[in-house]
Design a protein around this motif. Sequence first.
Motif, PDB file in Angstrom:
ATOM      1  N   ALA A 357       1.515   3.821   3.207  1.00 14.76           N
ATOM      2  CA  ALA A 357       0.219   4.618   2.686  1.00 14.76           C
ATOM      3  C   ALA A 357       0.359   6.124   3.206  1.00 14.76           C
ATOM      4  O   ALA A 357      -0.063   7.227   2.371  1.00 14.76           O
ATOM      5  N   GLU A 358       0.803   6.416   4.337  1.00  8.94           N
ATOM      6  CA  GLU A 358       1.233   7.937   4.487  1.00  8.94           C
ATOM      7  C   GLU A 358       2.087   8.612   3.784  1.00  8.94           C
ATOM      8  O   GLU A 358       2.063   9.890   3.384  1.00  8.94           O
ATOM      9  N   ILE A 360       2.944   7.979   0.611  1.00  9.06           N
ATOM     10  CA  ILE A 360       2.381   7.747  -0.541  1.00  9.06           C
ATOM     11  C   ILE A 360       1.411   9.195  -0.639  1.00  9.06           C
ATOM     12  O   ILE A 360       1.657   9.789  -1.722  1.00  9.06           O
ATOM     13  N   LYS A 361       0.730   9.368   0.397  1.00 11.29           N
ATOM     14  CA  LYS A 361      -0.026  10.607   0.465  1.00 11.29           C
ATOM     15  C   LYS A 361       0.635  11.735   0.232  1.00 11.29           C
ATOM     16  O   LYS A 361       0.561  12.814  -0.273  1.00 11.29           O
ATOM     17  N   PHE A 364       1.941  12.529  -3.048  1.00 10.33           N
ATOM     18  CA  PHE A 364       1.091  13.152  -4.225  1.00 10.33           C
ATOM     19  C   PHE A 364       0.815  14.515  -3.582  1.00 10.33           C
ATOM     20  O   PHE A 364       0.523  15.409  -4.428  1.00 10.33           O
ATOM     21  N   GLU A 388       0.543  -0.038  -5.954  1.00  5.97           N
ATOM     22  CA  GLU A 388      -0.199   0.747  -4.806  1.00  5.97           C
ATOM     23  C   GLU A 388      -0.375   2.247  -5.408  1.00  5.97           C
ATOM     24  O   GLU A 388      -1.398   2.828  -5.090  1.00  5.97           O
ATOM     25  N   ILE A 389       0.788   2.834  -6.164  1.00  2.16           N
ATOM     26  CA  ILE A 389       0.672   4.238  -6.538  1.00  2.16           C
ATOM     27  C   ILE A 389      -0.426   4.167  -7.467  1.00  2.16           C
ATOM     28  O   ILE A 389      -1.428   5.047  -7.697  1.00  2.16           O
ATOM     29  N   LYS A 390      -0.352   3.073  -8.548  1.00  3.21           N
ATOM     30  CA  LYS A 390      -1.372   3.446  -9.529  1.00  3.21           C
ATOM     31  C   LYS A 390      -2.859   3.240  -9.228  1.00  3.21           C
ATOM     32  O   LYS A 390      -3.640   3.441  -9.630  1.00  3.21           O
ATOM     33  N   GLY A 391      -2.995   2.189  -8.110  1.00  4.28           N
ATOM     34  CA  GLY A 391      -4.298   1.739  -7.600  1.00  4.28           C
ATOM     35  C   GLY A 391      -4.795   3.185  -6.909  1.00  4.28           C
ATOM     36  O   GLY A 391      -6.169   3.422  -7.174  1.00  4.28           O
ATOM     37  N   ASN A 392      -4.167   4.001  -6.356  1.00  7.45           N
ATOM     38  CA  ASN A 392      -4.343   5.128  -5.644  1.00  7.45           C
ATOM     39  C   ASN A 392      -4.770   6.425  -6.717  1.00  7.45           C
ATOM     40  O   ASN A 392      -5.644   7.272  -6.503  1.00  7.45           O
ATOM     41  N   ARG A 393      -3.831   6.612  -7.563  1.00  4.88           N
ATOM     42  CA  ARG A 393      -3.966   7.605  -8.702  1.00  4.88           C
ATOM     43  C   ARG A 393      -3.546   6.926 -10.002  1.00  4.88           C
ATOM     44  O   ARG A 393      -2.494   6.927 -10.585  1.00  4.88           O
TER      45      ARG A 393
END
Length: 487
Positions: A357-358, A360-361, A364, A388-393
Amino acid sequence: MSSNHARTPDEHFHTLNRTHESQADYDLAIKYAPRIRFDRVEPFWPSVVGYTVFRKSTKSLSFPRNIELDESVEAVIEYATWWDWDIQHLYELEHIWVYVDADGNIVRTDASWHGGWNQMQTADSEIPLENGRVTLFSEPGKHAFAATTTTLLERRPVTDASAGENAGKMAVHVTPLFEGVILDRTPTNNRVVRTYLERLRFTPTYEFTSVFDLRDAVFVPWNTLQEWIPERVNVWVEHLKRQIPENQRHVMRIAHRGASAHAREGSTSSIQKAKELGADVVEIDIRLTRDNVPIVFHDAGLQRVFGINRLVSELDADELASITPPDKEPILTFAEMVKLCQKHALGLYLDIKEVNAEGIKALFDTLEQRGMFKYAIFSSFRPDIIAEIKGNRPDAITSILFSSKHVNPVQIADAVQADFVHPCFERFDRPQDFISGEWMQVVRDNELGVVCWHEERPDVIHDLYELGVDGICSDNPELLFAEYQSR
């Protein structure tokens, strides 16, 4: 005209409602309509103006700013000016604001400039008037406004690149005003738009001798133009799909780990060489250090590349930098890579080996800070990472990799909401045979893009171009460029 007739852009233009809600507002807008000076070889002209007359301070409905009227201003006329095309993307909406006092005098003019706006003043701090009419200069191909040519000449290197090697790069451009309203930026839609604009690239002269009187455009109230725009964009995209065969559309020339046949993979040299050899995208691998810094490296360990028996994941970023041999190019952080690609106007195809998660942030944030998010494709063999990427962005462009010819490409893409499928079939003698015919048709019917394995065989590259794939990776990007030039 039958209901199932596919309208051309010319036919669609006549569907615009020409009714004026207020004759007084229309007359005022026409009276003070500016003139625009264009480059002598400008390829695009405005066609519609959505006007609004403000008689009190309020927020603009078509631009992110407040319109302020002080006691000296009787009215502000907003000209939301529509082009079907910017040299880098489908549709353009630029703005001019003319401030008029109670005696009918123009007391101020503002105009838009790359998402912001500036007050229009000459070198003598005067309103830019010619024969009593506001007259502005338009950036070649891009259409941002300036009061004098000085501002445009200062930006010349960027403008020249936009009109030349970067023509069409932004493809279907969706601004916040139309987010969720204009059609999706699908791989197919982006490809046809980019192809069309690449064919129209030009070299600006900076001789602003072509004058366009805004009165010659169609004037409608802003709300009318706003309602018309989404269908206008869709009509153009569908028209280009009919006009440009798949095997003539833009193919991303992706340098696999940079030009890795010519320089150390993922290094500064490999990226610079990729640009020299005609790549427009670079594929890079992403791993995380122990302290969660994204770095550009393919292997889990350092043995193959550096002869060091350590894992990337067991080293902090500073340790990783210090442990690599000084006589070899260092491992780049993701932030350094994004800066390098921005410098060379290269897109990014990210093969994410591991992330949390860290991490991915961090990916981005780095892309956003450099304005490169929309030029990046996030890919991985791991479906959970893509999900996970698509879910966040949801606006992230994603690609799912797989190496088995028995994978159903549509099912795996749907499962993680991927935009592209990426078969890795380089081990086969004629890998193009596995994605031809029904395979490709099913993928296209589901609006998915296709990126192909790293390929070094010219005959296979030729066949992949003929199949109309969206992108091809290669250690030798010059092979991709040679095929592109042959067409």
